[in-house]
Design an enzyme around this catalytic site. Structure first.
Site, mmCIF file in Angstrom:
data_model
loop_
_atom_site.group_PDB
_atom_site.id
_atom_site.type_symbol
_atom_site.label_atom_id
_atom_site.label_comp_id
_atom_site.label_asym_id
_atom_site.label_seq_id
_atom_site.Cartn_x
_atom_site.Cartn_y
_atom_site.Cartn_z
ATOM 1 N N MET A 120 -12.148 3.806 -3.209
ATOM 2 C CA MET A 120 -13.041 4.116 -2.079
ATOM 3 C C MET A 120 -13.737 5.421 -2.514
ATOM 4 O O MET A 120 -13.362 6.648 -1.631
ATOM 5 C CB MET A 120 -12.093 4.238 -0.604
ATOM 6 C CG MET A 120 -11.682 2.729 -0.424
ATOM 7 S SD MET A 120 -10.472 2.732 1.173
ATOM 8 C CE MET A 120 -8.998 2.760 0.345
ATOM 9 N N ASP A 158 -7.116 -6.388 3.443
ATOM 10 C CA ASP A 158 -6.542 -5.196 3.831
ATOM 11 C C ASP A 158 -6.686 -4.569 5.118
ATOM 12 O O ASP A 158 -7.805 -4.420 5.296
ATOM 13 C CB ASP A 158 -6.686 -4.127 2.622
ATOM 14 C CG ASP A 158 -6.170 -2.776 2.675
ATOM 15 O OD1 ASP A 158 -5.191 -2.718 3.475
ATOM 16 O OD2 ASP A 158 -6.459 -1.844 1.768
ATOM 17 N N GLY A 159 -5.575 -4.462 5.833
ATOM 18 C CA GLY A 159 -6.010 -3.578 6.899
ATOM 19 C C GLY A 159 -5.185 -4.292 8.454
ATOM 20 O O GLY A 159 -5.555 -5.448 8.734
ATOM 21 N N SER A 175 0.838 -1.202 0.102
ATOM 22 C CA SER A 175 -0.012 -0.051 -0.111
ATOM 23 C C SER A 175 0.718 1.110 -0.111
ATOM 24 O O SER A 175 1.390 1.560 1.134
ATOM 25 C CB SER A 175 -0.989 -0.028 1.130
ATOM 26 O OG SER A 175 -1.517 1.078 1.379
ATOM 27 N N HIS A 204 -7.675 0.351 -5.669
ATOM 28 C CA HIS A 204 -8.706 0.273 -4.814
ATOM 29 C C HIS A 204 -9.616 1.618 -4.769
ATOM 30 O O HIS A 204 -9.151 2.821 -4.064
ATOM 31 C CB HIS A 204 -8.084 -0.090 -3.483
ATOM 32 C CG HIS A 204 -9.286 -0.122 -2.332
ATOM 33 N ND1 HIS A 204 -8.981 -0.477 -0.980
ATOM 34 C CD2 HIS A 204 -10.628 -0.383 -2.495
ATOM 35 C CE1 HIS A 204 -10.229 -0.486 -0.491
ATOM 36 N NE2 HIS A 204 -11.307 -0.653 -1.153
ATOM 37 N N GLY A 231 -9.937 4.214 5.114
ATOM 38 C CA GLY A 231 -10.053 5.548 4.990
ATOM 39 C C GLY A 231 -8.659 5.917 5.581
ATOM 40 O O GLY A 231 -8.146 7.063 5.055
ATOM 41 N N MET A 260 -9.188 7.699 -2.389
ATOM 42 C CA MET A 260 -10.202 8.143 -1.684
ATOM 43 C C MET A 260 -10.792 9.516 -1.863
ATOM 44 O O MET A 260 -10.035 10.379 -2.103
ATOM 45 C CB MET A 260 -9.727 8.206 -0.036
ATOM 46 C CG MET A 260 -9.180 6.816 0.329
ATOM 47 S SD MET A 260 -8.454 7.134 1.988
ATOM 48 C CE MET A 260 -7.363 5.417 1.877
ATOM 49 N N HIS A 313 -0.469 -1.386 -4.132
ATOM 50 C CA HIS A 313 -1.843 -1.001 -3.758
ATOM 51 C C HIS A 313 -2.066 0.562 -3.852
ATOM 52 O O HIS A 313 -1.441 1.158 -3.142
ATOM 53 C CB HIS A 313 -2.036 -1.713 -2.560
ATOM 54 C CG HIS A 313 -3.680 -1.745 -2.070
ATOM 55 N ND1 HIS A 313 -4.658 -2.657 -2.691
ATOM 56 C CD2 HIS A 313 -4.463 -1.015 -1.345
ATOM 57 C CE1 HIS A 313 -5.846 -2.501 -1.984
ATOM 58 N NE2 HIS A 313 -5.536 -1.424 -1.483
ATOM 59 N N GLY A 358 1.012 -2.120 4.448
ATOM 60 C CA GLY A 358 1.341 -0.651 4.498
ATOM 61 C C GLY A 358 2.479 -0.485 5.409
ATOM 62 O O GLY A 358 3.597 -0.510 5.096
ATOM 63 N N MET A 370 -12.009 -6.051 3.841
ATOM 64 C CA MET A 370 -11.430 -4.921 4.512
ATOM 65 C C MET A 370 -11.398 -5.555 6.010
ATOM 66 O O MET A 370 -12.429 -5.696 6.650
ATOM 67 C CB MET A 370 -12.127 -3.633 4.515
ATOM 68 C CG MET A 370 -11.923 -3.100 3.264
ATOM 69 S SD MET A 370 -10.646 -2.515 2.689
ATOM 70 C CE MET A 370 -9.997 -1.563 3.868
ATOM 71 N N ASP A 397 -4.711 3.429 -3.086
ATOM 72 C CA ASP A 397 -5.984 3.660 -2.448
ATOM 73 C C ASP A 397 -6.493 4.960 -2.860
ATOM 74 O O ASP A 397 -5.713 6.253 -2.602
ATOM 75 C CB ASP A 397 -5.929 3.901 -0.702
ATOM 76 C CG ASP A 397 -5.681 2.192 -0.192
ATOM 77 O OD1 ASP A 397 -6.485 1.447 -0.674
ATOM 78 O OD2 ASP A 397 -4.768 2.316 0.574
#
Length: 214
Positions: free
Chosen positions: A68, A174-175, A8, A66, A142, A37, A33, A196, A137, A35
């Site tokens: 979001m 992810d997370g 990430s 990804h 976020g 947002m 990855h 990440g 997730m 992200d």
């Protein structure tokens, strides 16, 4: 299934992104990855098309995008044109799920649907035959660096349903992924791990990638 690591870049040094990408390539990660947002679907704003286009010119790694964002359907063609190899959108977004899947099919990229922690596994079952990947997730989307939420049961349900229906899909998580949580999700049926802050803070990135894969 092949165990892969998607790094990430939300946790990367964005002022030195090219050198960060080179470090990731040498470390053995399989994907970047990315992200996206919009500050509406989630309470954060990150990066978009111009940054992705620059990444395309700097690496051969798979670009794992990804989205979001509130209305992913509106932007599928642009992200595909900017270099996305995988486009993941949220089933909870305002876009019609099947229409968004069809748009990604037209764009000739891999198709993935993401589920927030409170979204049940069953919500994705009717779409699995059209998907290449489901992203589960294990934090609220976020922000990076959040604590892991155990979604093992959800992962098991998705893997079981995919196997029973003959759908050969990847399950990405992810997370909060680290050396302790990676075995939990892999044992439940996940095979692609997004890492990440754990990866970027590691003293030896290559060793960390090996640990996550093994």
């Amino acid at each position: 299934m092949i165990n892969e690591i998607s790094a990430s870049i939300l946790s990367a040094d964005l002022l030195n992104l090219e050198s960060e990408i080179k470090k990731l390539e040498k470390s053995g990660v399989d994907m970047l990855h990315f992200d996206v947002m919009d500050g509406i679907f989630v309470n954060n704003i990150t990066f978009g098309l111009p940054v992705l286009e620059q990444m395309l010119n700097k690496t051969e790694l798979v670009l794992d995008v990804h989205l979001m964002i509130t209305d992913p359907l509106k932007y599928i063609r642009e992200f595909a044109a900017a270099g996305a190899d995988i486009i993941t959108f949220h089933i909870e977004s305002e876009s019609d799920t099947m229409e968004t899947i069809k748009e990604i099919q037209k764009a000739n990229t891999r198709i993935a649907v993401a589920l927030k922690p409170n979204t049940p596994a069953e919500s994705v079952f009717q779409y699995i035959q059209y998907l290449d990947m489901v992203l589960v997730m294990t934090v609220e989307p976020g922000f990076g660096g959040q604590s892991f939420m155990d979604m093992s049961e959800k992962i098991r349900k998705i893997r079981k349903y995919a196997d029973e229906t003959g759908c050969n899909i990847d399950i990405q998580v992810d997370g909060g992924i680290n050396a302790e949580t990676a075995p939990i999700v892999k044992n439940a049926g996940a095979n692609i791990l997004v890492s990440g802050s754990y990866l970027f803070k590691a003293e030896n990135m290559s060793d960390t990638v090996r640990k996550l894969k093994d």
